[in-house]
Design an enzyme around this catalytic site. Structure first.
Site, PDB file in Angstrom:
ATOM      1  N   HIS A 125       1.674   0.596   2.981  1.00 19.80           N
ATOM      2  CA  HIS A 125       3.105   1.033   3.382  1.00 19.80           C
ATOM      3  C   HIS A 125       3.460   0.427   4.725  1.00 19.80           C
ATOM      4  CE1 HIS A 125       0.714   3.930   5.737  1.00 19.80           C
ATOM      5  NE2 HIS A 125       1.657   3.723   6.837  1.00 19.80           N
ATOM      6  N   ASP A 133       2.547   9.203 -10.412  1.00 20.54           N
ATOM      7  CA  ASP A 133       3.204  10.217  -9.716  1.00 20.54           C
ATOM      8  C   ASP A 133       2.664  10.672  -8.579  1.00 20.54           C
ATOM      9  OD1 ASP A 133       4.891  10.423 -11.975  1.00 20.54           O
ATOM     10  OD2 ASP A 133       3.595  12.035 -12.832  1.00 20.54           O
ATOM     11  N   SER A 193      -2.037   4.498  11.141  1.00 20.67           N
ATOM     12  CA  SER A 193      -2.022   4.266   9.765  1.00 20.67           C
ATOM     13  C   SER A 193      -2.445   2.699   9.311  1.00 20.67           C
ATOM     14  CB  SER A 193      -0.720   4.552   9.080  1.00 20.67           C
ATOM     15  OG  SER A 193       0.345   3.768   9.685  1.00 20.67           O
TER      16      SER A 193
END
Length: 405
Positions: free
Chosen positions: A182, A262, A338
């Protein structure tokens, strides 16, 4: 006299981080050990060019997951063909070109025994929980800011790097950095700055003549003993970032929307290849062991939390729940951390020494409403045997050097 007086304050840190514990040969069998295992082969097959990305997405410093540990454990176990699709990857080149590579899997055992989190049958799509954002500090702030070049430039702290998109990363090769997906891709598009991505290494501006210290040794004592202590950031203007451009960025298709499962966070990792060698010691990869096998169930990581700009921040905590792909813990962290490498330290029987290995990537924070109560976690992506094989292949360029993890 000042240096001798300061020594006792550093003793707990030095013992914990930099000094190998003294264990007699008679107790060698009780050492927590890295267990070498044969890992599958993830082999690049066909590579095709893709459209040049737009680089329009804003950089993200953390991510949320709409799925709690039970939700993850109930997810259907991916099939062989699912895994081939999820482990296919995109490569972003420094000139803006984009390629996609299909992979083959060999030596992979899909039996439930190798993936216990997927062993329970699923009635269908996993149930999602309500999630809301919250701060990432759990009670007393147990983070430590590292100050002084003798610590900042010393292993293991020296393997922590900063990305120009605002995240952190970990040196895992002579010119390779492991980080979170990300940090360069939001699941739909590559983020602004990904094309000209740079990696920052802390360096000294000039000779640092001060006695180096682990800032917040009082906080360290308070953390261990359960007391409270205020935080006051040190002034250390003798350090600066030296930046190296990224040559290639690899992102698994499991992270990219349309191919992800998912759950999504399972594939929140990426590898950067730098344009030149960083000439520092790096930390080796390791397959993530079960949490109960970690010494004290403890994990560690260092990163550049954005509430302490320019400071390297170290923390450790006990690992909590886990699935085959994710590790939940309550390590204090803020956005900017992160992408940090989660590591553990255990005995390497083959090399006959204590060794730290990267076993995961810090992904983000999650606040979950379930069963009428509220729970919050920080989440890390575990390096599974398949992920180890893929990341190692990205680093080594061949699978022969990646058969044991």
């Amino acid at each position: 006299m000042r240096c001798r007086a300061a020594l006792p304050r550093l003793t707990p840190l030095l013992f914990l981080l930099l000094v190998a514990p003294v264990i007699s040969s008679s107790s060698a069998s009780s050492r927590p050990q890295w267990v070498l295992q044969r890992v599958p082969v993830v082999l690049a097959k066909q590579t095709e060019a893709r459209s040049v990305p737009n680089f329009i997405a804003p950089a993200r410093l953390d991510v949320d997951s709409p799925c709690d540990p039970e939700c993850h454990k109930k997810a259907p176990r991916p099939s062989y063909w699912d895994l081939r699709r999820l482990l296919a990857y995109e490569t972003l080149h420094s000139d803006g070109q984009l390629t996609e590579t299909a992979v083959g899997l060999y030596g992979y055992d899909p039996s439930p025994a190798t993936s216990p989190a997927y062993s329970a049958p699923s009635p269908g799509k996993a149930e999602r929980s309500r999630v809301r954002r919250k701060r990432q500090i759990f009670g007393h702030d147990g983070r430590f800011s590292i100050a002084g070049q003798d610590f900042l430039l010393r292993y293991p702290f020296s393997v922590a790097v900063k990305l120009s998109t605002g995240c952190s990363g970990t040196l895992v090769g002579d010119r390779h950095v492991l980080t979170a997906a990300h940090c360069v891709h939001d699941g739909k598009n590559y983020v602004k700055g990904a094309q000209r991505l740079r990696v920052g290494f802390l360096k000294t501006k000039q000779r640092d003549t001060r006695a180096s210290s682990f800032y917040g040794s009082t906080n360290y004592t308070n953390h261990v003993e359960g007391g409270a202590g205020p935080y006051g950031p040190p002034t250390d203007d003798k350090m600066k970032f030296q930046w190296i451009r990224a040559k290639r960025t690899h992102v698994p298709k499991g992270w990219i929307k349309g191919n992800a499962n998912d759950i999504g966070m399972d594939y929140d990792y990426a590898l950067l290849e730098l344009k030149k060698s960083h000439k520092r010691r790096h930390m080796r990869l390791g397959v993530s062991p079960p949490a109960q096998r970690l010494p004290g169930r403890r994990v560690h990581f260092s990163g550049f939390d954005n509430d302490r700009p320019g400071k390297l921040v170290y923390r450790f905590c006990q690992a909590g729940e886990e699935t085959s792909d994710l590790l939940y813990q309550h390590c204090d962290a803020q956005p900017g951390a992160s992408g940090s490498g989660i590591y553990a330290r255990m005995w390497d029987g083959r090399r006959q020494r204590w060794e730290r290995k990267v076993i995961g990537v810090f992904s983000g924070h999650q606040w979950v409403e379930r069963q009428g109560g509220s729970q919050e976690f920080n989440v890390a992506v575990r390096i599974t045997p398949l992920k180890y094989a893929q990341i190692c292949y990205w680093i080594k360029g061949n699978f022969v050097d990646c058969r044991e993890g």
